[in-house]
Design a protein around this motif. Structure first.
Motif, PDB file in Angstrom:
ATOM      1  N   LYS A 135       0.846  -1.185   0.000  1.00 20.70           N
ATOM      2  CA  LYS A 135       0.000   0.000   0.000  1.00 20.70           C
ATOM      3  C   LYS A 135       0.890   1.247   0.000  1.00 20.70           C
ATOM      4  O   LYS A 135       2.037   1.201   0.454  1.00 20.70           O
ATOM      5  N   PRO A 136       0.393   2.380  -0.480  1.00 17.21           N
ATOM      6  CA  PRO A 136       1.163   3.616  -0.342  1.00 17.21           C
ATOM      7  C   PRO A 136       1.528   3.853   1.126  1.00 17.21           C
ATOM      8  O   PRO A 136       0.679   3.735   2.010  1.00 17.21           O
ATOM      9  N   GLY A 137       2.787   4.127   1.358  1.00 20.10           N
ATOM     10  CA  GLY A 137       3.262   4.286   2.726  1.00 20.10           C
ATOM     11  C   GLY A 137       3.669   2.989   3.390  1.00 20.10           C
ATOM     12  O   GLY A 137       4.207   2.992   4.501  1.00 20.10           O
ATOM     13  N   GLY A 138       3.421   1.833   2.730  1.00 24.95           N
ATOM     14  CA  GLY A 138       3.751   0.536   3.297  1.00 24.95           C
ATOM     15  C   GLY A 138       5.251   0.315   3.407  1.00 24.95           C
ATOM     16  O   GLY A 138       6.047   0.909   2.672  1.00 24.95           O
ATOM     17  N   THR A 139       5.641  -0.556   4.314  1.00 23.46           N
ATOM     18  CA  THR A 139       7.041  -0.764   4.665  1.00 23.46           C
ATOM     19  C   THR A 139       7.627  -1.998   3.996  1.00 23.46           C
ATOM     20  O   THR A 139       7.011  -3.072   3.999  1.00 23.46           O
ATOM     21  N   LEU A 140       8.834  -1.849   3.459  1.00 20.84           N
ATOM     22  CA  LEU A 140       9.662  -2.971   3.020  1.00 20.84           C
ATOM     23  C   LEU A 140      10.821  -3.096   3.992  1.00 20.84           C
ATOM     24  O   LEU A 140      11.551  -2.128   4.227  1.00 20.84           O
ATOM     25  N   LEU A 141      10.990  -4.279   4.570  1.00 12.48           N
ATOM     26  CA  LEU A 141      12.082  -4.542   5.497  1.00 12.48           C
ATOM     27  C   LEU A 141      12.790  -5.811   5.045  1.00 12.48           C
ATOM     28  O   LEU A 141      12.165  -6.865   4.932  1.00 12.48           O
ATOM     29  N   PHE A 142      14.092  -5.703   4.760  1.00 12.04           N
ATOM     30  CA  PHE A 142      14.808  -6.904   4.321  1.00 12.04           C
ATOM     31  C   PHE A 142      16.216  -6.937   4.900  1.00 12.04           C
ATOM     32  O   PHE A 142      16.793  -5.905   5.261  1.00 12.04           O
ATOM     33  N   SER A 143      16.742  -8.159   5.000  1.00 17.46           N
ATOM     34  CA  SER A 143      18.120  -8.365   5.434  1.00 17.46           C
ATOM     35  C   SER A 143      18.846  -9.192   4.383  1.00 17.46           C
ATOM     36  O   SER A 143      18.254 -10.059   3.729  1.00 17.46           O
ATOM     37  N   VAL A 144      20.132  -8.913   4.234  1.00 17.49           N
ATOM     38  CA  VAL A 144      20.985  -9.623   3.267  1.00 17.49           C
ATOM     39  C   VAL A 144      22.384  -9.748   3.860  1.00 17.49           C
ATOM     40  O   VAL A 144      22.701  -9.150   4.892  1.00 17.49           O
ATOM     41  N   HIS A 145      23.227 -10.524   3.191  1.00 13.26           N
ATOM     42  CA  HIS A 145      24.639 -10.543   3.549  1.00 13.26           C
ATOM     43  C   HIS A 145      25.207  -9.126   3.452  1.00 13.26           C
ATOM     44  O   HIS A 145      24.907  -8.387   2.512  1.00 13.26           O
TER      45      HIS A 145
END
Length: 239
Positions: A135-145
């Protein structure tokens, strides 16, 4: 590449289900505490996607915080493990993140992807899909090497190239497993994210004290990640 990832995580599924939550310092006492700090404690009324759910640890956390949860993973064995963990409390299905997501637009308030994106070579189509389903304003949270870790531990000659690397893990259930993933420089991670989202935070986590209490035999690894970054966490939002 996809076949190699699938083969590895089919072998690793039982370890993720039985041991990772307590025996893996990198997951249980390093990456996960830092990721949870970036999520709301109350997610009632919110929709969340666990993209690359493995055995469903984050799926369960979303459920426990009140969210309506969907979860996907490339490995059928991981999906079955996640279903055993949460039952009917989440919608879980097999899906390849290299393909369009099986959801309508503007569905999710949160998309989380834990230690998954380094198995994807081209992030552009996937981030387009993440943006579409958020959604507009929605959060993406990710982890990587962390790029520093990949570059130094694997002693690569050119920091700035994207390249395929091979590691070998030894696990209680699976034994020796060959794991392949892509290394990329920090500027690529940041620039790709910011081309689709508004960047909010970069986090270089540090292990929690419980690491040493639970896994004293891993003191050397604890000291290494206490002073040298191993993973990178990125938090962003859809404009």
């Amino acid at each position: 590449m996809k076949e190699r990832v699938l083969e590895a995580y089919t072998k690793l599924a039982k370890d993720y289900e039985l041991h990772t939550d307590s025996d893996s310092g990198a997951n249980a006492y390093y990456e996960r505490p830092a990721m949870l700090e970036l999520l709301p404690t109350d997610m009632s009324g919110l929709h969340a996607l666990d993209a690359g759910c493995a055995a469903g640890w984050y799926t369960e956390k979303f459920v426990s915080r009140g969210a309506s949860v969907s979860a996907i993973d490339f490995s059928p064995d991981m999906v079955e493990a996640a279903k055993r963990r949460v039952g009917s409390q989440a919608e879980i299905q097999v899906h390849d993140l290299n393909e369009p997501l099986p959801y309508g637009a503007n569905k999710f308030d949160f998309v989380l992807s834990s230690l998954t994106l380094h198995y994807i070579e081209d992030w552009d189509p996937l981030f387009r899909e993440f943006q579409r389903v958020l959604k507009p304003g929605g959060t993406l949270l990710f982890s990587v090497h962390h790029p520093f870790m990949d570059f130094t531990v694997f002693k690569r000659p050119d920091y700035f190239v994207r390249e395929l690397l091979v590691d070998r893990w030894t696990k209680k259930e699976a034994g020796s497993v060959e794991v392949t993933f892509f290394r990329r420089p920090l500027q690529e991670i940041v620039n790709m994210t910011s081309s689709w989202f508004v960047l909010d935070q970069l986090v270089e986590p540090r292990p929690v004290p419980e690491f040493l209490e639970r896994l004293p035999e891993s003191a050397d690894f604890y000291q290494r990640i206490l002073h040298h970054p191993h993973f990178l966490i990125v938090k962003a939002h859809r404009p």
